[in-house]
Design an enzyme around this catalytic site. Structure first.
Site, short mmCIF file in Angstrom:
data_model
loop_
_atom_site.label_atom_id
_atom_site.label_comp_id
_atom_site.label_asym_id
_atom_site.label_seq_id
_atom_site.Cartn_x
_atom_site.Cartn_y
_atom_site.Cartn_z
N HIS A 15 -7.05 5.46 -10.48
CA HIS A 15 -6.51 4.16 -10.03
C HIS A 15 -7.00 3.90 -8.63
O HIS A 15 -6.33 4.21 -7.63
CB HIS A 15 -4.98 4.18 -10.10
CG HIS A 15 -4.34 2.86 -9.85
ND1 HIS A 15 -3.13 2.51 -10.40
CD2 HIS A 15 -4.73 1.78 -9.11
CE1 HIS A 15 -2.80 1.29 -10.02
NE2 HIS A 15 -3.76 0.84 -9.21
N HIS A 17 -9.44 0.66 -6.69
CA HIS A 17 -10.18 -0.59 -6.83
C HIS A 17 -11.39 -0.56 -5.89
O HIS A 17 -11.23 -0.32 -4.69
CB HIS A 17 -9.29 -1.77 -6.47
CG HIS A 17 -8.10 -1.93 -7.36
ND1 HIS A 17 -8.07 -2.77 -8.44
CD2 HIS A 17 -6.87 -1.32 -7.33
CE1 HIS A 17 -6.90 -2.70 -9.04
NE2 HIS A 17 -6.14 -1.81 -8.39
N HIS A 195 -2.32 -2.62 -15.34
CA HIS A 195 -1.26 -2.52 -14.33
C HIS A 195 0.04 -3.05 -14.94
O HIS A 195 0.07 -4.13 -15.53
CB HIS A 195 -1.61 -3.38 -13.12
CG HIS A 195 -2.68 -2.81 -12.24
ND1 HIS A 195 -3.88 -2.37 -12.72
CD2 HIS A 195 -2.71 -2.63 -10.89
CE1 HIS A 195 -4.62 -1.93 -11.70
NE2 HIS A 195 -3.92 -2.07 -10.57
N GLU A 198 4.88 -2.14 -11.68
CA GLU A 198 4.81 -2.00 -10.23
C GLU A 198 5.84 -2.96 -9.64
O GLU A 198 6.92 -2.55 -9.22
CB GLU A 198 3.41 -2.32 -9.71
CG GLU A 198 3.27 -2.21 -8.20
CD GLU A 198 1.93 -2.72 -7.69
OE1 GLU A 198 1.62 -2.41 -6.53
OE2 GLU A 198 1.21 -3.44 -8.41
N ASP A 276 -5.28 3.68 -4.99
CA ASP A 276 -5.13 2.25 -5.21
C ASP A 276 -6.13 1.44 -4.39
O ASP A 276 -7.25 1.18 -4.83
CB ASP A 276 -3.69 1.82 -4.94
CG ASP A 276 -3.31 0.48 -5.56
OD1 ASP A 276 -4.16 -0.12 -6.25
OD2 ASP A 276 -2.17 0.03 -5.36
N ASP A 277 -5.75 0.99 -3.21
CA ASP A 277 -6.60 0.21 -2.31
C ASP A 277 -6.58 0.88 -0.94
O ASP A 277 -5.93 0.39 0.00
CB ASP A 277 -6.09 -1.23 -2.22
CG ASP A 277 -6.13 -1.94 -3.56
OD1 ASP A 277 -7.22 -2.35 -3.99
OD2 ASP A 277 -5.06 -2.06 -4.19
#
Length: 336
Positions: A15, A17, A195, A198, A276-277
């Protein structure tokens, strides 16, 4: 007791991006290269805006920064920088999300996006032995017809993709309208992830499982609010790609010490740890592993379990999984 080095723990990242690894320095470098005007005075000004009270505030900044990504080489350089860092963090397999609609809407050719990212993967395999591939994410806040058109535009290149995914704003954008898109992706031989859970309540996870027939759920931490859903996840062996530092930065959980990750492991959920980011949330994968060790009191055996879950949940070959799992065992068995 001496703790083992988490950077030497073999792991998969499931996971992350591509666009979320765009560091402020690269934002400004690419803006200058491509003649893109930015609404930020300098790097420090941009970085000062990395404070979010919810997912939408983050997404607004995230998509604004993607405007600097224009050429095949830009996407190669973006992914190469992430993969280099991932290798130093012990990542041996990466399944990288990318958002083609964020780029094609600006006139960027989808082949340039794909080819640049694939260039970086080929180099990372040669340099670091990293395996993996790409997950094409469709944006749930855009119409399903647009998602289908995006998928069809690369149908002839399905062999260059691992899976289809879905991201962007969750609440108010149900998964069900994308059922046909996911069915088409699966016809093309792609795996399926999405996703869910969340921002959204457990019903969003149920929908991802039933309407999209996903094999993994990205985030999914709100699943614990529904005991029947937890039973389903455990019984079906559904991996959750959890992102602890992201959850805190986006106010999904108030504090890392309150994160439900230990409870997930206790219940037998196949939870993993991911970044994630990371450029926006201040933590790449090893930062996340070290943070959950410190804040949640996870011992080396628990960290090894998280790494095993990431490997078994990956879309890698059985031989590759066996190789990586043996590395996890060796890490845990090695004298401290």
């Amino acid at each position: 007791m001496t703790k083992r080095d988490t950077r030497t723990l073999p792991k998969a990242e499931l996971h992350v991006h591509a666009e979320g690894t765009l560091e402020p320095e690269m934002v400004f470098a690419l803006a200058a290269k491509n003649g893109v005007a930015l609404p930020y005075a300098d790097i420090d000004d941009l970085r000062s805006r990395y404070s979010f009270s919810n997912l939408q505030e983050f997404l607004d900044l995230y998509y604004a920064c993607t405007a600097v990504l224009v050429t095949r080489d830009d996407f190669r350089d973006l992914a190469a920088a992430y993969l280099e860092r991932a290798a130093h963090d012990g990542v041996r397999h990466v399944e990288l999300f990318f958002d083609p609609q964020a780029h094609t809407a600006r006139g960027v050719a989808i082949d340039d996006v794909l080819d640049g990212l694939l260039d970086a993967f080929r180099q990372a395999e040669a340099d670091h032995g990293i395996t993996g591939g790409l997950i094409l994410c469709v944006m749930r806040h855009l119409p399903a017809d647009d998602a289908m058109a995006t998928l069809e535009s690369v149908a002839h290149r399905a062999g260059d993709l691992l899976a289809i995914g879905m991201d962007s704003s969750e609440v108010g954008f149900p998964a069900a309208p994308f059922g046909a898109v996911y069915a088409r992706a699966q016809e093309l031989g792609l795996h399926a992830v999405a996703h869910a859970g969340e921002e959204g309540d457990p019903s969003y996870v149920w929908s991802a499982l039933d309407d999209l027939r996903v094999q993994r759920v990205d985030h999914g931490i709100r699943s614990l609010e529904d005991p029947a859903l937890v039973e389903r996840l455990v019984a079906d062996g559904i991996t959750l790609t959890v992102c602890p530092l992201s959850n805190v930065r986006l106010a999904v959980t108030p504090d890392l010490a309150d994160h439900p990750l230990p409870r997930m492991l206790e219940l037998g959920v196949l939870a993993t740890v991911n970044s994630d980011d990371p450029a926006y949330f201040g933590g790449y994968i090893d930062d996340n592993f070290r943070a959950v060790r410190t804040s949640l009191g996870l011992d080396d055996a628990a960290l090894a379990s998280l790494a095993r879950n990431s490997i078994t949940g990956a879309f890698a070959s059985a031989d590759r999984k066996a190789e990586l799992l043996a590395g996890v065992d060796a890490w845990l068995d090695a004298p401290q």
